[in-house]
Design a protein around this motif. Sequence first.
Motif, short mmCIF file in Angstrom:
data_model
loop_
_atom_site.label_atom_id
_atom_site.label_comp_id
_atom_site.label_asym_id
_atom_site.label_seq_id
_atom_site.Cartn_x
_atom_site.Cartn_y
_atom_site.Cartn_z
N UNK A 61 49.55 43.12 48.16
CA UNK A 61 48.64 42.27 48.93
C UNK A 61 47.20 42.65 48.64
N UNK A 62 46.92 43.95 48.59
CA UNK A 62 45.57 44.42 48.30
C UNK A 62 45.17 44.05 46.87
N UNK A 63 46.11 44.14 45.93
CA UNK A 63 45.84 43.79 44.54
C UNK A 63 45.45 42.31 44.44
N UNK A 64 46.16 41.44 45.16
CA UNK A 64 45.84 40.02 45.15
C UNK A 64 44.44 39.78 45.71
N UNK A 65 44.12 40.46 46.81
CA UNK A 65 42.78 40.32 47.41
C UNK A 65 41.71 40.76 46.42
N UNK A 66 41.96 41.89 45.76
CA UNK A 66 40.99 42.42 44.81
C UNK A 66 40.78 41.46 43.65
N UNK A 67 41.87 40.87 43.14
CA UNK A 67 41.75 39.92 42.03
C UNK A 67 40.96 38.69 42.44
N UNK A 68 41.20 38.19 43.66
CA UNK A 68 40.43 37.04 44.16
C UNK A 68 38.95 37.39 44.27
N UNK A 69 38.69 38.58 44.78
CA UNK A 69 37.30 39.03 44.94
C UNK A 69 36.62 39.17 43.58
N UNK A 70 37.34 39.71 42.59
CA UNK A 70 36.78 39.84 41.25
C UNK A 70 36.49 38.48 40.64
N UNK A 72 35.84 35.73 42.24
CA UNK A 72 34.69 35.18 42.95
C UNK A 72 33.39 35.81 42.44
N UNK A 73 33.40 37.10 42.20
CA UNK A 73 32.21 37.78 41.70
C UNK A 73 31.86 37.31 40.29
N UNK A 74 32.87 37.08 39.46
CA UNK A 74 32.59 36.58 38.11
C UNK A 74 31.93 35.20 38.16
N UNK A 75 32.42 34.37 39.05
CA UNK A 75 31.82 33.05 39.22
C UNK A 75 30.37 33.18 39.71
N UNK A 76 30.17 34.09 40.65
CA UNK A 76 28.83 34.32 41.18
C UNK A 76 27.88 34.81 40.09
N UNK A 77 28.37 35.72 39.25
CA UNK A 77 27.53 36.23 38.15
C UNK A 77 27.21 35.14 37.15
N UNK A 97 26.97 45.02 31.23
CA UNK A 97 26.53 45.84 32.38
C UNK A 97 27.57 45.75 33.49
N UNK A 98 28.01 44.54 33.81
CA UNK A 98 28.97 44.38 34.89
C UNK A 98 30.34 44.91 34.51
N UNK A 99 30.69 44.83 33.24
CA UNK A 99 31.96 45.39 32.77
C UNK A 99 31.94 46.91 32.92
N UNK A 100 30.82 47.56 32.60
CA UNK A 100 30.69 49.00 32.76
C UNK A 100 30.84 49.40 34.23
#
Length: 125
Positions: A61-70, A72-77, A97-100
């Motif tokens: 469940x946490x992994x799914x949340x983290x993937x959704x958050x990632x 969303x952040x990629x879209x934001x970037x 930079x963000x990959x690092x």
Amino acid sequence: MKAKSSLLTAGVLMATLFAASPIAMAEHHGNKHKAGKWDKQEMCENFREGKGPFSEEMREKYQEKREKRQQKMQEHRAEMADRLKLNEEQRQIWSEIHQERQEKYQNRRGNWQEKMEKHCADIQE
């Protein structure tokens, strides 16, 4: 005179409420978490047995949340890069930079099981 005594009474009442409010708020409801910390014995038992937040179900469940958050952040970037009107070379640097940062986070997060095993071994002794 009546207004003066009412004002004084209101002031005393407010002072009493302010003095009593931290005491009322400080009471911990439920002893599961004490000041933001788990009972270490219970936490280590749950870790060893794979129960509670350490269960496979919770990890997934946490992994799914983290993937959704990632995602969303990629879209934001990407939106941010568009607003900044970055050219292709700048976008490449931006993504590096963000990959690092992401790799640093993964490294920090990656060895939590080792830390928990060591922590629980120390408690068990």
